[in-house]
Write a protein that holds these residues in place. Structure first.
Motif, PDB file in Angstrom:
ATOM      1  N   ILE A   1      29.537  43.658  45.552  1.00 18.57           N
ATOM      2  CA  ILE A   1      29.093  42.580  46.433  1.00 18.57           C
ATOM      3  C   ILE A   1      28.045  41.687  45.786  1.00 18.57           C
ATOM      4  N   GLY A   2      27.665  41.953  44.555  1.00 21.23           N
ATOM      5  CA  GLY A   2      26.675  41.108  43.893  1.00 21.23           C
ATOM      6  C   GLY A   2      25.717  41.933  43.059  1.00 21.23           C
TER       7      GLY A   2
ATOM      8  N   ALA B   1      24.825  37.712  46.283  1.00 19.82           N
ATOM      9  CA  ALA B   1      26.067  37.246  45.656  1.00 19.82           C
ATOM     10  C   ALA B   1      26.015  35.722  45.603  1.00 19.82           C
TER      11      ALA B   1
ATOM     12  N   SER C   1      27.117  31.875  44.369  1.00 22.45           N
ATOM     13  CA  SER C   1      28.240  31.065  43.871  1.00 22.45           C
ATOM     14  C   SER C   1      29.538  31.852  43.796  1.00 22.45           C
ATOM     15  N   ASP C   2      29.923  32.477  44.886  1.00 19.93           N
ATOM     16  CA  ASP C   2      31.114  33.317  44.933  1.00 19.93           C
ATOM     17  C   ASP C   2      32.238  32.573  45.652  1.00 19.93           C
TER      18      ASP C   2
ATOM     19  N   LEU D   1      35.361  32.064  47.948  1.00 20.69           N
ATOM     20  CA  LEU D   1      35.949  32.843  49.034  1.00 20.69           C
ATOM     21  C   LEU D   1      36.742  31.929  49.950  1.00 20.69           C
TER      22      LEU D   1
ATOM     23  N   LEU E   1      32.885  27.862  48.478  1.00 17.50           N
ATOM     24  CA  LEU E   1      31.906  28.470  47.586  1.00 17.50           C
ATOM     25  C   LEU E   1      30.843  29.100  48.478  1.00 17.50           C
ATOM     26  N   THR E   2      30.560  30.384  48.295  1.00 15.03           N
ATOM     27  CA  THR E   2      29.652  31.093  49.203  1.00 15.03           C
ATOM     28  C   THR E   2      28.476  31.728  48.468  1.00 15.03           C
ATOM     29  N   TRP E   3      27.395  31.881  49.210  1.00 19.54           N
ATOM     30  CA  TRP E   3      26.208  32.623  48.778  1.00 19.54           C
ATOM     31  C   TRP E   3      25.932  33.647  49.867  1.00 19.54           C
ATOM     32  N   SER E   4      25.722  34.906  49.506  1.00 17.10           N
ATOM     33  CA  SER E   4      25.538  35.955  50.509  1.00 17.10           C
ATOM     34  C   SER E   4      24.397  36.889  50.147  1.00 17.10           C
TER      35      SER E   4
ATOM     36  N   THR F   1      35.019  35.363  57.818  1.00 13.33           N
ATOM     37  CA  THR F   1      34.132  36.418  57.313  1.00 13.33           C
ATOM     38  C   THR F   1      33.599  37.341  58.407  1.00 13.33           C
TER      39      THR F   1
END
Length: 198
Positions: A113-114, A129, A131-132, A134, A138-141, A176
């Motif tokens: 997950i990062g 995480a 610049s992923d 999904l 583009l996601t940040w988590s 999500t």
């Protein structure tokens, strides 16, 4: 004609039911105070723009926090995720014990997950995480696991914050919570069962 109407009603009912279940599952087990508590990873989103979603879930475990911590510390770090293993662990069963060969977590450790960006040993881990990609966005988590003392033993709070940018950001933001809720509730239930049993 009647069959089409029946299918439309069933489809609409499934969508509404899924939305209502997901809204509830996004806050499953968490108290109002736990929901209102700010996330450790909140500053990491500064300067980012897009659609946001936050999920807070919690569970009480009949064991002291120091007995819960080793299970959280090995989560995703070679011991599996304690969730739906066919989906998130390559079909392999998660560990049913504290794995001695897994080293203590350290900032910078990587997992599915990062990477571990914040650590308070014995209390809190926060995975990041950046610049992923999904679902076309583009996601940040930030994935935060906190264990504290409770009247009955320990309290585990899981916070997930996600920001999505790009043309399909709303697809990621809507999908999500449903997917994560299915996985997270299973994870928390399994964690409770394993800690209390072993």
């Amino acid at each position: 004609m009647r069959q089409n109407a029946t299918r439309a009603v069933l489809a609409a009912s499934a969508v509404v039911g899924g939305v209502l279940w997901t809204r509830r599952a996004m806050r499953w087990g968490a108290t109002p105070d736990e929901i209102a508590c700010p996330s450790t990873g909140e500053p990491w989103f500064a300067g980012l723009t897009g659609a946001r979603v936050r999920m807070v879930r919690a569970i009480s475990i009949a064991a002291p926090p120091e007995s819960v911590w080793p299970w959280l510390a090995q989560n995703g770090r070679g011991a599996g995720w304690y969730s739906w293993e066919r989906l998130d662990n390559g079909g392999r069963a998660s560990a049913r014990h504290v794995v001695q060969w897994i080293p203590e977590p350290a900032v910078g450790d990587a997992a599915g997950i990062g990477f571990l960006r914040h650590l308070e040993p014995g209390r809190e881990l926060v995975w990041w995480a950046p610049s992923d990609p999904l679902l076309g966005a583009l996601t940040w988590s930030a994935w935060q696991y906190t264990v504290t003392g409770d009247v009955d033993g320990a309290r585990v709070v899981m916070r997930v914050d996600m920001l999505a940018a790009g043309g399909l950001r709303w697809v990621a933001i809507l999908a999500t919570p449903l997917i994560d809720s299915i996985m997270a509730l299973r994870q928390l239930h399994n964690l409770k069962s394993l800690v209390e049993r072993y």
